[in-house]
Write an enzyme that holds these catalytic residues in place. Structure first.
Site, PDB file in Angstrom:
ATOM      1  N   LYS A  11       0.810  -1.223   0.000  1.00 20.94           N
ATOM      2  CA  LYS A  11       0.000   0.000   0.000  1.00 20.94           C
ATOM      3  C   LYS A  11       0.848   1.280   0.000  1.00 20.94           C
ATOM      4  O   LYS A  11       2.058   1.239   0.239  1.00 20.94           O
ATOM      5  CB  LYS A  11      -0.927  -0.020   1.212  1.00 20.94           C
ATOM      6  N   PHE A  59     -16.060   3.214   6.292  1.00 22.48           N
ATOM      7  CA  PHE A  59     -14.663   3.546   5.989  1.00 22.48           C
ATOM      8  C   PHE A  59     -14.357   3.575   4.494  1.00 22.48           C
ATOM      9  O   PHE A  59     -13.221   3.863   4.099  1.00 22.48           O
ATOM     10  CB  PHE A  59     -13.710   2.558   6.687  1.00 22.48           C
ATOM     11  N   HIS A 117      -2.216  -5.470   1.623  1.00 29.07           N
ATOM     12  CA  HIS A 117      -3.506  -6.133   1.426  1.00 29.07           C
ATOM     13  C   HIS A 117      -3.192  -7.526   0.925  1.00 29.07           C
ATOM     14  O   HIS A 117      -2.256  -7.717   0.147  1.00 29.07           O
ATOM     15  CB  HIS A 117      -4.345  -5.401   0.368  1.00 29.07           C
TER      16      HIS A 117
END
Length: 140
Positions: A11, A59, A117
């Site tokens: 990320k 979120f 992820h």
């Protein structure tokens, strides 16, 4: 044990801090081969589509904004029980709860900026891999 493939994203928080090589080393030192990899800048549309399963979650907008805030490294990892192995190596989503030595315990900044992820199932891995890679881009 079954040789399988899983999908991984390094990320923006990790790419911003030049951690790609260190994270790749964790994968490789623990039996996962990187059989495809590319650095990309996600568009808002790409991030919204990729994380579409979370669209109704509170979120979602913050997640999309974070994922487009800088480049990411998308990868296909291969090895014995690759999905489960990658999830073990990543650690808990919340780095404060991640076991020592996991990627998130070592490198994550927060629950949102948690560095990586990884697919949660073989089925989702296949979908996520196909989202970013043509078959010809995966070289075992």
């Amino acid at each position: 044990m079954a040789i399988e493939r899983t999908f991984s994203i390094i990320k923006p928080d990790a790419t911003r801090r030049n951690l790609t090589g260190r994270i790749n080393a964790v994968f490789e030192e623990n039996g996962l081969r990187i059989v495809a990899q590319k650095r990309v800048q996600l568009s808002q549309a790409q991030a919204e589509a990729f994380y579409g399963v979370h669209r109704e979650r509170p979120f979602f907008n913050d997640l999309v904004s974070f994922m487009i805030s800088g480049p990411v490294v998308v990868q296909v990892l291969e090895g014995e029980n690759a999905v489960a192995r990658n999830r073990e190596l990543m650690g808990a989503t919340d780095p404060k709860k991640a076991d020592a030595g996991t990627i998130r315990a070592q490198f994550a900044e927060s629950i949102e900026a948690n560095s990586v992820h990884g697919s949660d199932s073989a089925e989702n891995a296949a979908i996520e891999i196909a989202y970013f890679f043509a078959g010809s881009e995966i070289v075992a």
